[in-house]
Scaffold this motif. Structure first.
Motif, short mmCIF file in Angstrom:
data_model
loop_
_atom_site.label_atom_id
_atom_site.label_comp_id
_atom_site.label_asym_id
_atom_site.label_seq_id
_atom_site.Cartn_x
_atom_site.Cartn_y
_atom_site.Cartn_z
N LYS A 59 6.36 -5.02 -4.84
CA LYS A 59 7.47 -4.07 -4.87
C LYS A 59 8.67 -4.60 -4.10
CE LYS A 59 4.70 0.08 -5.56
NZ LYS A 59 4.15 1.29 -4.96
N LYS A 60 8.42 -5.24 -2.99
CA LYS A 60 9.49 -5.80 -2.19
C LYS A 60 10.21 -6.91 -2.95
CE LYS A 60 10.28 -8.07 2.24
NZ LYS A 60 9.64 -8.64 3.44
N ARG A 61 9.46 -7.77 -3.62
CA ARG A 61 10.06 -8.86 -4.40
C ARG A 61 10.84 -8.31 -5.60
NH1 ARG A 61 6.55 -14.19 -4.44
NH2 ARG A 61 5.64 -14.03 -2.36
N LYS A 62 10.32 -7.24 -6.18
CA LYS A 62 10.99 -6.61 -7.32
C LYS A 62 12.34 -6.02 -6.90
CE LYS A 62 8.92 -4.50 -11.20
NZ LYS A 62 8.01 -3.51 -11.74
N GLU A 63 12.37 -5.38 -5.73
CA GLU A 63 13.61 -4.80 -5.21
C GLU A 63 14.64 -5.87 -4.89
OE1 GLU A 63 12.66 -2.31 -1.91
OE2 GLU A 63 11.61 -0.83 -3.16
N GLU A 64 14.18 -7.03 -4.39
CA GLU A 64 15.09 -8.12 -4.05
C GLU A 64 15.78 -8.68 -5.29
OE1 GLU A 64 12.88 -10.97 -1.83
OE2 GLU A 64 12.81 -9.70 -0.03
N LYS A 65 15.10 -8.64 -6.43
CA LYS A 65 15.69 -9.16 -7.67
C LYS A 65 16.66 -8.14 -8.16
CE LYS A 65 12.23 -12.26 -9.37
NZ LYS A 65 11.40 -12.64 -10.48
#
Length: 134
Positions: free
Chosen positions: A128-134
């Protein structure tokens, strides 16, 4: 919840097969299923002892039905119930039990579920954190 489901399945199956004491045996199985790993088998043993006094054939029939219901519970219902309670997919619960059992026996089965839950939560949070960063 799983213990109640198993007890109800036993009582219903016994009622359908017209075996004696379906409610009594269902309640006994349900209460003893609260004991981890061996509880339901202990309840099934009590059911067999009760039924063997009526008829050995009825006891054998109950034993076969009970073992089938126990397998259905262990393979399908338990992972689903525990997965919903913990919030992870039931297939991961099943895998945690199988892999934990192969590595550490009964203790591995008990520790496999929390370990998998923690690992799943960490990976889910990271995704989820990586998805938000994109």
């Amino acid at each position: 919840m799983d213990a109640i489901i198993l007890g109800c399945m036993v009582a219903i199956a016994m009622g359908i097969m017209r075996l004696p004491y379906p409610v009594l045996v269902g309640v006994i199985v349900s209460v003893t299923a609260l004991i981890p790993v061996v509880g339901a088998l202990f309840g099934g043993t009590i059911g067999v002892v009760l039924l063997v006094m009526e008829s050995p054939i009825k006891a054998l029939t109950f034993l076969i039905v009970f073992l089938i219901l126990q397998q259905i519970d262990n393979r399908l219902i338990y992972p689903h119930v525990v997965g919903n309670a913990i919030g992870i997919p039931s297939i991961l619960i099943f895998a945690a039990i199988v892999i934990g059992g192969s590595f550490g026996g009964v203790i591995g089965m008990f520790l496999g579920i929390p370990f998998t839950a923690v690992l799943y939560t960490l990976l889910d949070t990271d995704m989820k954190k990586r998805k938000e960063e994109k």
